[in-house]
Write an enzyme that holds these catalytic residues in place. Structure first.
Site, mmCIF file in Angstrom:
data_model
loop_
_atom_site.group_PDB
_atom_site.id
_atom_site.type_symbol
_atom_site.label_atom_id
_atom_site.label_comp_id
_atom_site.label_asym_id
_atom_site.label_seq_id
_atom_site.Cartn_x
_atom_site.Cartn_y
_atom_site.Cartn_z
ATOM 1 N N GLY A 11 0.604 -1.393 -0.045
ATOM 2 C CA GLY A 11 -0.300 0.190 -0.052
ATOM 3 C C GLY A 11 0.783 1.115 0.156
ATOM 4 N N THR A 100 -9.947 -7.109 9.209
ATOM 5 C CA THR A 100 -8.565 -6.661 9.113
ATOM 6 C C THR A 100 -8.064 -5.768 10.215
ATOM 7 O OG1 THR A 100 -8.361 -6.797 6.732
ATOM 8 C CG2 THR A 100 -6.765 -5.504 7.713
ATOM 9 N N THR A 125 -3.548 6.112 13.950
ATOM 10 C CA THR A 125 -3.761 7.407 13.303
ATOM 11 C C THR A 125 -4.419 8.351 14.272
ATOM 12 O OG1 THR A 125 -5.557 8.191 12.188
ATOM 13 C CG2 THR A 125 -6.025 5.950 12.823
ATOM 14 N N ASP A 126 -4.022 9.568 13.947
ATOM 15 C CA ASP A 126 -4.881 10.730 14.964
ATOM 16 C C ASP A 126 -6.228 10.839 14.794
ATOM 17 O OD1 ASP A 126 -5.287 11.596 12.230
ATOM 18 O OD2 ASP A 126 -4.469 13.566 12.429
ATOM 19 N N GLU A 127 -6.924 9.897 13.772
ATOM 20 C CA GLU A 127 -8.516 9.981 13.923
ATOM 21 C C GLU A 127 -8.968 9.031 14.947
ATOM 22 O OE1 GLU A 127 -10.421 9.288 10.480
ATOM 23 O OE2 GLU A 127 -8.745 9.838 9.237
ATOM 24 N N ALA A 150 -12.031 4.692 11.908
ATOM 25 C CA ALA A 150 -11.384 5.155 13.274
ATOM 26 C C ALA A 150 -11.552 4.437 14.694
ATOM 27 C CB ALA A 150 -11.742 6.664 13.692
ATOM 28 N N ALA A 151 -12.764 3.964 14.585
ATOM 29 C CA ALA A 151 -13.047 3.097 15.702
ATOM 30 C C ALA A 151 -12.451 1.525 15.525
ATOM 31 C CB ALA A 151 -14.708 2.857 15.645
ATOM 32 N N ASN A 178 -2.507 13.011 8.735
ATOM 33 C CA ASN A 178 -2.912 12.763 7.384
ATOM 34 C C ASN A 178 -1.438 12.674 6.722
ATOM 35 O OD1 ASN A 178 -5.600 13.641 8.138
ATOM 36 N ND2 ASN A 178 -5.995 13.181 6.229
ATOM 37 N N PRO A 204 -14.502 16.981 -5.977
ATOM 38 C CA PRO A 204 -15.486 16.737 -4.836
ATOM 39 C C PRO A 204 -15.033 17.422 -3.573
ATOM 40 C CG PRO A 204 -14.911 14.542 -5.558
ATOM 41 C CD PRO A 204 -13.808 15.593 -6.408
ATOM 42 N N GLY A 274 -20.727 12.457 10.228
ATOM 43 C CA GLY A 274 -19.829 12.273 11.245
ATOM 44 C C GLY A 274 -18.364 12.717 10.897
HETATM 45 P P1 NAD Z 1 -3.334 1.829 2.064
HETATM 46 O O1 NAD Z 1 -4.987 1.542 2.015
HETATM 47 O O2 NAD Z 1 -2.755 2.646 1.231
HETATM 48 O O3 NAD Z 1 -2.735 0.352 2.249
HETATM 49 C C1 NAD Z 1 -3.274 -0.644 2.988
HETATM 50 C C2 NAD Z 1 -2.139 -1.900 2.533
HETATM 51 O O4 NAD Z 1 -2.929 -3.067 3.585
HETATM 52 C C3 NAD Z 1 -2.746 -2.583 1.053
HETATM 53 O O5 NAD Z 1 -1.500 -2.773 0.538
HETATM 54 C C4 NAD Z 1 -3.691 -3.611 1.366
HETATM 55 O O6 NAD Z 1 -3.484 -4.458 0.196
HETATM 56 C C5 NAD Z 1 -3.031 -4.210 2.737
HETATM 57 N N1 NAD Z 1 -4.150 -4.977 3.324
HETATM 58 C C6 NAD Z 1 -5.475 -4.724 3.589
HETATM 59 N N2 NAD Z 1 -6.058 -5.697 4.204
HETATM 60 C C7 NAD Z 1 -4.957 -6.716 4.630
HETATM 61 C C8 NAD Z 1 -4.919 -8.071 5.047
HETATM 62 N N3 NAD Z 1 -6.116 -8.279 5.679
HETATM 63 N N4 NAD Z 1 -3.797 -8.581 5.221
HETATM 64 C C9 NAD Z 1 -2.770 -7.947 4.607
HETATM 65 N N5 NAD Z 1 -2.647 -6.798 3.853
HETATM 66 C C10 NAD Z 1 -3.807 -6.104 3.936
HETATM 67 O O7 NAD Z 1 -3.166 2.395 3.361
HETATM 68 P P2 NAD Z 1 -2.042 3.694 3.951
HETATM 69 O O8 NAD Z 1 -2.786 4.764 3.767
HETATM 70 O O9 NAD Z 1 -0.883 3.067 3.339
HETATM 71 O O10 NAD Z 1 -2.045 3.239 5.317
HETATM 72 C C11 NAD Z 1 -1.360 2.310 6.050
HETATM 73 C C12 NAD Z 1 -1.350 2.393 7.534
HETATM 74 O O11 NAD Z 1 -1.152 3.590 8.071
HETATM 75 C C13 NAD Z 1 -2.832 2.038 7.980
HETATM 76 O O12 NAD Z 1 -2.796 1.200 9.135
HETATM 77 C C14 NAD Z 1 -3.354 3.301 8.302
HETATM 78 O O13 NAD Z 1 -4.578 3.219 9.287
HETATM 79 C C15 NAD Z 1 -2.301 4.206 8.717
HETATM 80 N N6 NAD Z 1 -2.390 5.596 8.640
HETATM 81 C C16 NAD Z 1 -2.571 6.226 7.409
HETATM 82 C C17 NAD Z 1 -2.645 7.499 7.479
HETATM 83 C C18 NAD Z 1 -2.887 8.202 5.854
HETATM 84 O O14 NAD Z 1 -2.892 9.367 5.758
HETATM 85 N N7 NAD Z 1 -2.889 7.508 4.911
HETATM 86 C C19 NAD Z 1 -2.351 8.254 8.402
HETATM 87 C C20 NAD Z 1 -2.078 7.675 9.615
HETATM 88 C C21 NAD Z 1 -2.126 6.339 9.714
HETATM 89 P P1 TYD Z 2 -9.203 11.683 3.503
HETATM 90 O O1 TYD Z 2 -8.147 11.934 2.531
HETATM 91 O O2 TYD Z 2 -10.253 10.736 3.234
HETATM 92 O O3 TYD Z 2 -8.603 11.711 4.942
HETATM 93 P P2 TYD Z 2 -9.257 11.603 6.509
HETATM 94 O O4 TYD Z 2 -10.606 11.346 6.260
HETATM 95 O O5 TYD Z 2 -8.588 10.326 6.791
HETATM 96 O O6 TYD Z 2 -8.779 12.817 6.900
HETATM 97 O O7 TYD Z 2 -9.835 13.258 3.840
HETATM 98 C C1 TYD Z 2 -9.192 14.413 4.239
HETATM 99 C C2 TYD Z 2 -10.246 15.737 4.275
HETATM 100 O O8 TYD Z 2 -10.565 15.798 2.816
HETATM 101 C C3 TYD Z 2 -11.528 15.237 4.889
HETATM 102 O O9 TYD Z 2 -11.863 16.279 5.901
HETATM 103 C C4 TYD Z 2 -12.415 15.144 3.923
HETATM 104 C C5 TYD Z 2 -11.904 15.705 2.842
HETATM 105 N N1 TYD Z 2 -12.329 15.150 1.352
HETATM 106 C C6 TYD Z 2 -13.184 15.897 0.705
HETATM 107 O O10 TYD Z 2 -13.485 16.988 0.865
HETATM 108 N N2 TYD Z 2 -13.448 15.495 -0.735
HETATM 109 C C7 TYD Z 2 -13.268 13.991 -0.909
HETATM 110 O O11 TYD Z 2 -13.419 13.695 -2.009
HETATM 111 C C8 TYD Z 2 -12.294 13.348 0.028
HETATM 112 C C9 TYD Z 2 -12.080 11.944 -0.233
HETATM 113 C C10 TYD Z 2 -11.940 13.868 1.161
#
Ligand code: NAD
Ligand code: TYD
Length: 346
Positions: A11, A100, A125-127, A150-151, A178, A204, A274
């Site tokens: 990912g 998962t 996550t901060d969420e 988040a839950a 984020n 959007p 929410g």
């Molecule tokens: P992502 O959705 O890009 O990647 C998730 C990866 O996990 C994918 O490759 C998917 O195939 C794999 N996956 C899903 N279910 C699986 C399972 N059951 N077994 C094995 N692999 C599985 O997510 P990301 O944005 O890279 O986030 C990675 C981690 O960081 C997550 O735990 C997320 O909660 C956390 N996180 C993300 C953000 C953000 O802004 N993206 C911020 C803070 C924390």
């Molecule tokens: P997102 O990237 O989904 O991350 P998170 O919900 O974890 O913060 O969204 C970031 C912010 O952008 C959030 O306030 C929701 C908003 N957003 C939009 O306004 N339009 C969109 O299409 C998406 C995906 C998010």
């Protein structure tokens, strides 16, 4: 050689971390385990295939057979990135999130209880805090998740904490803000808006766009995790943020400006239920360990836009097929209507 398991490494953050860790830690041998859901992309890892310190295993963190077989061979460190990670999808249906993000983490922790590891990083996550109430959250603030994603992440944290307290699993929980950068699936705000703007399609924007997030570049996120594996106390929680708070509307403007596209591409759409208005973290605990974010947002965003501009073959195919159906369900037809049918926004 240290044996390191990176789950969810196909990912966004996990693949950046795999590249980062192999470059920064010559004594690490890395196994990426990934189920390859819609968000997992083997292309994210293909340049590592010839590296003798890297291997890929296709599998599910919620499958005890796969997990036990990996742990029983001996692991030094686990970085659990594997998750269902998109809030809007969790609002549509949360089954996979529970499976998962909660049961999968339980499976990993059970294995870590049986076959001890040196460090277990649960990437959270901060969420989990919910929207900012009075001031930026410190790690001791109560968690109050507002959406099923988040839950599920809060439940995983509770399990990691319990397995540390009960069985001594050396868990460290990280709560990052984020994250943005190359190779992020084009469903989250920044990659969706960049790729839509590149295609000349509407952006959007939920509600009036005045929600605020703290944006962290993925390289800074990866570096913080390496720092924590060396310096964090097990059983503790660490916020990771960049003190870079921006309104969604301002992000949309920045992206359009950098791509020379008109502001009229911004389309207000029905708000997310929410929807947390504001995320902000107090990162003093991590700063005290000597870490800080280095990448200024303007540069990070410019480089990210350049990456998407130069890699249409990475994101183009992702926006057709199943994603197009999701997009239609999520945003309806409104975003395809001409701008004069919609309320203007500045
Ligand atoms: P992502 O959705 O890009 O990647 C998730 C990866 O996990 C994918 O490759 C998917 O195939 C794999 N996956 C899903 N279910 C699986 C399972 N059951 N077994 C094995 N692999 C599985 O997510 P990301 O944005 O890279 O986030 C990675 C981690 O960081 C997550 O735990 C997320 O909660 C956390 N996180 C993300 C953000 C953000 O802004 N993206 C911020 C803070 C924390
Ligand atoms: P997102 O990237 O989904 O991350 P998170 O919900 O974890 O913060 O969204 C970031 C912010 O952008 C959030 O306030 C929701 C908003 N957003 C939009 O306004 N339009 C969109 O299409 C998406 C995906 C998010």
């Amino acid at each position: 050689m240290k044996s390191v398991l990176i789950t969810g490494g196909a990912g966004f953050i996990g693949s950046n971390f795999a590249h980062h860790a192999l470059a920064r830690r010559p004594d690490w041998s890395i196994t990426v385990l990934d189920k390859l859901t819609y968000a997992g992309n083997p292309k994210n890892l293909c340049s590592l295939e010839t590296n003798p310190r890297y291997r890929f295993v296709h599998g599910d963190i919620a499958d005890p057979q796969v997990i036990n077989s990996l742990f029983s061979k001996g692991l030094d460190m686990v970085f659990n990135f594997a998750a269902e990670s998109h809030v809007d999808r969790s609002i549509e249906c949360s089954n996979a999130f529970l499976r998962t993000d909660v049961y999968g983490v339980h499976t990993l922790l059970e294995a870590a209880r049986r076959w001890p590891v040196y460090r277990f990083l649960q990437i959270s996550t901060d969420e989990v805090y919910g929207s900012v109430r009075e001031r930026a959250f410190r790690e001791d603030a109560p968690v109050r998740p507002s959406n099923p994603y988040a839950a599920s992440k809060a439940a995983a944290e509770a399990l990691a904490h319990a397995y540390h307290a009960t069985y001594g699993v050396p868990a460290i929980i990280t709560r990052a803000t984020n994250t943005y950068g190359p190779r992020q699936y084009p469903e989250k705000l920044i990659p969706l808006f960049i790729t839509n703007a590149l295609e000349g399609r509407p952006l959007p924007l939920y509600g009036n766009g005045d929600q605020i997030r703290d944006w962290l570049h993925v390289n800074d996120h990866c570096e913080a995790l390496l720092h924590l594996v060396d310096h964090a106390r097990t059983g503790d929680i660490y916020n990771i943020g960049a003190a870079n708070e921006r309104r969604n509307l301002d992000i949309a403007h920045l992206i359009l400006e950098q791509l020379g596209q008109p502001v009229s591409l911004i389309r207000p759409v029905e708000d997310r239920p929410g929807h947390d208005r504001h995320y902000a973290l107090d990162c003093a605990k991590l700063s005290a360990l000597g870490w800080r974010a280095y990448i200024p947002f303007e540069r990070g965003l410019r480089d990210t836009i350049a990456w998407y501009r130069h890699h249409p073959s990475w994101w183009g195919p992702l926006k057709s097929g199943a994603h197009a159906h999701y997009y239609q369900r999520q945003y309806g037809t409104e975003v395809f209507q001409p701008p004069d049918r919609l309320r203007g926004i500045r």
